[in-house]
Design a protein around this motif. Sequence first.
Motif, PDB file in Angstrom:
ATOM      1  N   ARG A  18       0.819  -1.210   0.000  1.00 19.12           N
ATOM      2  CA  ARG A  18       0.000   0.000   0.000  1.00 19.12           C
ATOM      3  C   ARG A  18       0.855   1.263   0.000  1.00 19.12           C
ATOM      4  NH1 ARG A  18      -3.343  -0.435   5.017  1.00 19.12           N
ATOM      5  NH2 ARG A  18      -4.295   1.510   4.294  1.00 19.12           N
ATOM      6  N   VAL A  19       1.886   1.233  -0.831  1.00 18.58           N
ATOM      7  CA  VAL A  19       2.783   2.369  -0.977  1.00 18.58           C
ATOM      8  C   VAL A  19       2.973   2.646  -2.463  1.00 18.58           C
ATOM      9  CG1 VAL A  19       5.099   3.296  -0.543  1.00 18.58           C
ATOM     10  CG2 VAL A  19       4.019   1.781   1.137  1.00 18.58           C
ATOM     11  N   PHE A  20       2.917   3.910  -2.849  1.00 20.04           N
ATOM     12  CA  PHE A  20       3.287   4.271  -4.210  1.00 20.04           C
ATOM     13  C   PHE A  20       3.947   5.642  -4.186  1.00 20.04           C
ATOM     14  CE2 PHE A  20      -0.834   6.270  -3.753  1.00 20.04           C
ATOM     15  CZ  PHE A  20      -0.776   7.420  -4.524  1.00 20.04           C
ATOM     16  N   SER A  21       4.646   5.944  -5.256  1.00 17.64           N
ATOM     17  CA  SER A  21       5.317   7.233  -5.350  1.00 17.64           C
ATOM     18  C   SER A  21       5.372   7.660  -6.806  1.00 17.64           C
ATOM     19  CB  SER A  21       6.726   7.166  -4.761  1.00 17.64           C
ATOM     20  OG  SER A  21       7.530   6.242  -5.478  1.00 17.64           O
ATOM     21  N   TYR A  22       5.578   8.939  -7.012  1.00 17.18           N
ATOM     22  CA  TYR A  22       5.717   9.436  -8.375  1.00 17.18           C
ATOM     23  C   TYR A  22       6.571  10.695  -8.378  1.00 17.18           C
ATOM     24  CZ  TYR A  22       1.779  12.595  -7.129  1.00 17.18           C
ATOM     25  OH  TYR A  22       0.953  13.519  -6.526  1.00 17.18           O
ATOM     26  N   CYS A  23       7.009  11.057  -9.577  1.00 15.96           N
ATOM     27  CA  CYS A  23       7.649  12.342  -9.800  1.00 15.96           C
ATOM     28  C   CYS A  23       7.103  12.901 -11.103  1.00 15.96           C
ATOM     29  CB  CYS A  23       9.171  12.210  -9.877  1.00 15.96           C
ATOM     30  SG  CYS A  23      10.030  13.807  -9.934  1.00 15.96           S
ATOM     31  N   LEU A  24       6.661  14.140 -11.072  1.00 11.35           N
ATOM     32  CA  LEU A  24       6.110  14.808 -12.245  1.00 11.35           C
ATOM     33  C   LEU A  24       7.196  15.688 -12.861  1.00 11.35           C
ATOM     34  CD1 LEU A  24       2.686  15.904 -10.712  1.00 11.35           C
ATOM     35  CD2 LEU A  24       3.194  13.831 -12.013  1.00 11.35           C
ATOM     36  N   GLY A  25       7.534  15.412 -14.120  1.00 12.64           N
ATOM     37  CA  GLY A  25       8.592  16.151 -14.786  1.00 12.64           C
ATOM     38  C   GLY A  25       8.223  17.597 -15.038  1.00 12.64           C
ATOM     39  N   ASP A  26       9.221  18.382 -15.392  1.00 12.73           N
ATOM     40  CA  ASP A  26       9.049  19.810 -15.641  1.00 12.73           C
ATOM     41  C   ASP A  26       8.093  20.016 -16.806  1.00 12.73           C
ATOM     42  OD1 ASP A  26       9.260  22.498 -16.111  1.00 12.73           O
ATOM     43  OD2 ASP A  26      11.444  22.549 -16.221  1.00 12.73           O
ATOM     44  N   ARG A  27       6.991  20.722 -16.557  1.00 10.29           N
ATOM     45  CA  ARG A  27       5.987  20.928 -17.586  1.00 10.29           C
ATOM     46  C   ARG A  27       6.511  21.805 -18.720  1.00 10.29           C
ATOM     47  NH1 ARG A  27       5.558  24.599 -13.812  1.00 10.29           N
ATOM     48  NH2 ARG A  27       4.993  26.744 -14.325  1.00 10.29           N
ATOM     49  N   VAL A  40       5.638   4.598  -9.370  1.00 10.11           N
ATOM     50  CA  VAL A  40       6.190   3.352  -8.836  1.00 10.11           C
ATOM     51  C   VAL A  40       5.263   2.837  -7.738  1.00 10.11           C
ATOM     52  CG1 VAL A  40       8.140   2.264  -7.670  1.00 10.11           C
ATOM     53  CG2 VAL A  40       8.545   4.071  -9.344  1.00 10.11           C
ATOM     54  N   PHE A  41       4.968   1.542  -7.781  1.00  8.15           N
ATOM     55  CA  PHE A  41       4.178   0.906  -6.724  1.00  8.15           C
ATOM     56  C   PHE A  41       5.092   0.028  -5.878  1.00  8.15           C
ATOM     57  CE2 PHE A  41       1.050   1.841 -10.002  1.00  8.15           C
ATOM     58  CZ  PHE A  41       0.036   2.420  -9.257  1.00  8.15           C
ATOM     59  N   GLY A  42       4.882   0.061  -4.570  1.00  9.04           N
ATOM     60  CA  GLY A  42       5.654  -0.770  -3.665  1.00  9.04           C
ATOM     61  C   GLY A  42       6.605   0.039  -2.816  1.00  9.04           C
ATOM     62  N   ARG A  43       6.994  -0.545  -1.681  1.00  5.96           N
ATOM     63  CA  ARG A  43       7.885   0.136  -0.753  1.00  5.96           C
ATOM     64  C   ARG A  43       9.312   0.119  -1.276  1.00  5.96           C
ATOM     65  NH1 ARG A  43       7.155   1.987   3.796  1.00  5.96           N
ATOM     66  NH2 ARG A  43       5.238   0.854   4.229  1.00  5.96           N
ATOM     67  N   ALA A  44      10.031   1.201  -1.016  1.00  4.09           N
ATOM     68  CA  ALA A  44      11.441   1.308  -1.359  1.00  4.09           C
ATOM     69  C   ALA A  44      12.111   2.144  -0.272  1.00  4.09           C
ATOM     70  CB  ALA A  44      11.618   1.953  -2.728  1.00  4.09           C
ATOM     71  N   THR A  45      13.421   2.252  -0.347  1.00  5.73           N
ATOM     72  CA  THR A  45      14.137   3.110   0.589  1.00  5.73           C
ATOM     73  C   THR A  45      13.661   4.547   0.436  1.00  5.73           C
ATOM     74  OG1 THR A  45      16.082   1.672   0.400  1.00  5.73           O
ATOM     75  CG2 THR A  45      16.432   3.886   1.297  1.00  5.73           C
ATOM     76  N   ASP A  46      13.500   5.234   1.545  1.00  4.05           N
ATOM     77  CA  ASP A  46      13.068   6.627   1.473  1.00  4.05           C
ATOM     78  C   ASP A  46      14.037   7.421   0.604  1.00  4.05           C
ATOM     79  OD1 ASP A  46      10.990   6.050   3.151  1.00  4.05           O
ATOM     80  OD2 ASP A  46      11.915   6.912   4.944  1.00  4.05           O
ATOM     81  N   PRO A  47      13.525   8.239  -0.315  1.00  2.26           N
ATOM     82  CA  PRO A  47      14.405   9.024  -1.187  1.00  2.26           C
ATOM     83  C   PRO A  47      15.227  10.023  -0.381  1.00  2.26           C
ATOM     84  CG  PRO A  47      12.133   9.728  -1.426  1.00  2.26           C
ATOM     85  CD  PRO A  47      12.099   8.486  -0.597  1.00  2.26           C
ATOM     86  N   PRO A  48      16.429  10.348  -0.850  1.00  3.44           N
ATOM     87  CA  PRO A  48      17.284  11.296  -0.117  1.00  3.44           C
ATOM     88  C   PRO A  48      16.598  12.645   0.064  1.00  3.44           C
ATOM     89  CG  PRO A  48      18.522  10.192  -1.863  1.00  3.44           C
ATOM     90  CD  PRO A  48      17.085   9.823  -2.057  1.00  3.44           C
ATOM     91  N   GLY A  49      16.717  13.170   1.270  1.00  2.98           N
ATOM     92  CA  GLY A  49      16.174  14.489   1.549  1.00  2.98           C
ATOM     93  C   GLY A  49      14.681  14.540   1.732  1.00  2.98           C
ATOM     94  N   ALA A  50      14.018  13.394   1.831  1.00  2.00           N
ATOM     95  CA  ALA A  50      12.558  13.375   1.942  1.00  2.00           C
ATOM     96  C   ALA A  50      12.103  13.950   3.281  1.00  2.00           C
ATOM     97  CB  ALA A  50      12.031  11.962   1.781  1.00  2.00           C
ATOM     98  N   ALA A  51      11.078  14.772   3.233  1.00  3.48           N
ATOM     99  CA  ALA A  51      10.442  15.316   4.424  1.00  3.48           C
ATOM    100  C   ALA A  51       9.029  14.744   4.486  1.00  3.48           C
ATOM    101  CB  ALA A  51      10.396  16.838   4.362  1.00  3.48           C
TER     102      ALA A  51
END
Length: 230
Positions: A18-27, A40-51
């Motif tokens: 029950r984890v997903f993440s995304y990044c939206l590129g520069d419009r 991306v679906f699924g757990r992964a290591t927390d991205p660097p600098g994540a708040a």
Amino acid sequence: MLSFPTQLAAATNNAYARVFSYCLGDRDARAESPTSSYLVFGRATDPPGAAFTPMRTSARKPSQYVVDMVGFSVDGAPVVLTGADDLALDPATGRGGVVVDSGATVSRFALHTYAALRDAFDARATAAGMRNVRENISVYDACYDLPTTTTARVPAVALHFAGGADVLLPRRNYLVPVESRGRTYYCFGFMGFEPNSADERSTLGNVQQQGFHIVFDEERERIGFAPNGC
């Protein structure tokens, strides 16, 4: 069971957690050098600098991803907000809070909150020599005549979420280029709404989200923002 991550977890014996993440590129990326977006679906290591900030649940709109904001700052100075605390979810009424919504374009806040943010930005921008054209352009009411945003002294804008999560926005995430009368103006990329409906809620749109790796972690009930994610 409304969300795809919840259904996917049930269908795969919780393999995707029950984890997903995304990044939206520069419009505004040029066609020959586009910025990649991903989901991306699924757990992964927390991205660097994540708040991370707590994920709230609204009984009124259970399918929305809601967070609490505590305010804004411009060039490091807190924006003074007046009126009702509309940035935090009221569990008793289901009102308030901020929806993280990739389908919305521009972030919207209750009018008094938006006006305080806009005016704080405009005061700093004017002091830095940015010329406000003093007219509405497209849907925006604070637009500036700049030769380019790379040479202008543009005030910094940060969003502050519950739990100590601070998100400093790149200038492209809040200065939107708009064509008008054969020229390009740069408009403050937020909007206000009249808070006259129980269904109205502040929204963090995709203009402000672009370039961040955003993690939706339903298991740990949190949402994270990591810069330079794409």
